[in-house]
Design an enzyme around this catalytic site. Structure first.
Site, PDB file in Angstrom:
ATOM      1  N   GLN A   7    -102.832 -81.929  39.199  1.00 38.27           N
ATOM      2  CA  GLN A   7    -103.542 -82.611  39.750  1.00 38.27           C
ATOM      3  C   GLN A   7    -104.622 -82.340  40.824  1.00 38.27           C
ATOM      4  O   GLN A   7    -103.980 -81.535  41.776  1.00 38.27           O
ATOM      5  CB  GLN A   7    -102.413 -83.583  40.765  1.00 38.27           C
ATOM      6  CG  GLN A   7    -102.818 -84.292  41.691  1.00 38.27           C
ATOM      7  CD  GLN A   7    -101.731 -85.203  41.937  1.00 38.27           C
ATOM      8  OE1 GLN A   7    -100.630 -85.241  41.793  1.00 38.27           O
ATOM      9  NE2 GLN A   7    -102.699 -86.269  42.828  1.00 38.27           N
ATOM     10  N   PHE A   8    -105.505 -82.315  40.434  1.00 39.02           N
ATOM     11  CA  PHE A   8    -107.014 -81.759  41.549  1.00 39.02           C
ATOM     12  C   PHE A   8    -107.016 -82.786  42.296  1.00 39.02           C
ATOM     13  O   PHE A   8    -107.697 -81.432  43.761  1.00 39.02           O
ATOM     14  CB  PHE A   8    -108.351 -81.345  40.281  1.00 39.02           C
ATOM     15  CG  PHE A   8    -109.290 -82.782  39.964  1.00 39.02           C
ATOM     16  CD1 PHE A   8    -109.924 -83.466  41.116  1.00 39.02           C
ATOM     17  CD2 PHE A   8    -108.614 -84.225  39.320  1.00 39.02           C
ATOM     18  CE1 PHE A   8    -110.454 -84.220  41.087  1.00 39.02           C
ATOM     19  CE2 PHE A   8    -109.445 -84.918  39.141  1.00 39.02           C
ATOM     20  CZ  PHE A   8    -110.310 -84.742  39.712  1.00 39.02           C
ATOM     21  N   THR A   9    -106.209 -83.695  43.056  1.00 44.21           N
ATOM     22  CA  THR A   9    -107.255 -84.045  43.977  1.00 44.21           C
ATOM     23  C   THR A   9    -105.908 -84.199  44.959  1.00 44.21           C
ATOM     24  O   THR A   9    -106.205 -84.633  46.404  1.00 44.21           O
ATOM     25  CB  THR A   9    -106.156 -85.757  43.643  1.00 44.21           C
ATOM     26  OG1 THR A   9    -105.191 -85.822  43.202  1.00 44.21           O
ATOM     27  CG2 THR A   9    -107.373 -86.043  43.098  1.00 44.21           C
TER      28      THR A   9
END
Length: 150
Positions: free
Chosen positions: A78-80
């Protein structure tokens, strides 16, 4: 690396309206990787997560680890988690590692967890549009940052 760790009764990941992976009781880990992460972050964070004592013992205290309850692990990239909302209303993801750096670290993290837990780890697909479902147990949700070691 930042990990959002959720103790779950069950969790699953769907990709393109098809179930890709699911677990029963255990941990769902949302894993964010930044451009300054390296193998030391993988080693420290995987060891920390695999040995966290956040499952209840007979007295109802959080005193058991994932392996002690024979629990499962689901890891989703999850890069966010590295979103910056400092300027304006649209998040910037400049602190998230590029795929060419993040994918090998993500794969190393999964391999390290498999080795420590002696079990196959369920995962999402890096970079895919995923729908994650879970039943949080407790709820227990813990945030760990490998840079701060907390």
């Amino acid at each position: 690396m930042i990990a959002v760790i959720q103790r779950v009764r069950k969790a699953s990941v769907e990709i393109a309206d098809k179930e890709h992976a699911s677990i029963a009781a255990g941990l769902l880990v949302l894993l964010g990787i930044t451009h300054t992460d390296e193998e030391l972050d993988v080693e420290w964070l995987s060891a920390k997560i695999c040995s966290l004592r956040i499952f209840s013992d007979e007295a109802g205290k959080m005193n058991r680890s994932l392996s002690e309850i024979n629990g499962e692990l689901l890891v989703v990239s999850q890069f966010t988690l590295f979103a910056s909302t400092k300027k304006g209303n649209r998040p910037s993801f400049i602190e998230a590692a590029r795929p060419e750096q993040a994918i090998p670290l993500y794969e190393q993290f999964i391999a390290a967890c498999e080795m420590q837990l002696n079990q196959k780890i369920k995962t999402g697909i890096f970079g895919a549009d995923m729908q994650v479902a879970l039943i949080n147990d407790g709820p227990v949700t813990i945030l760990i940052d490998s840079k701060n070691k907390q």
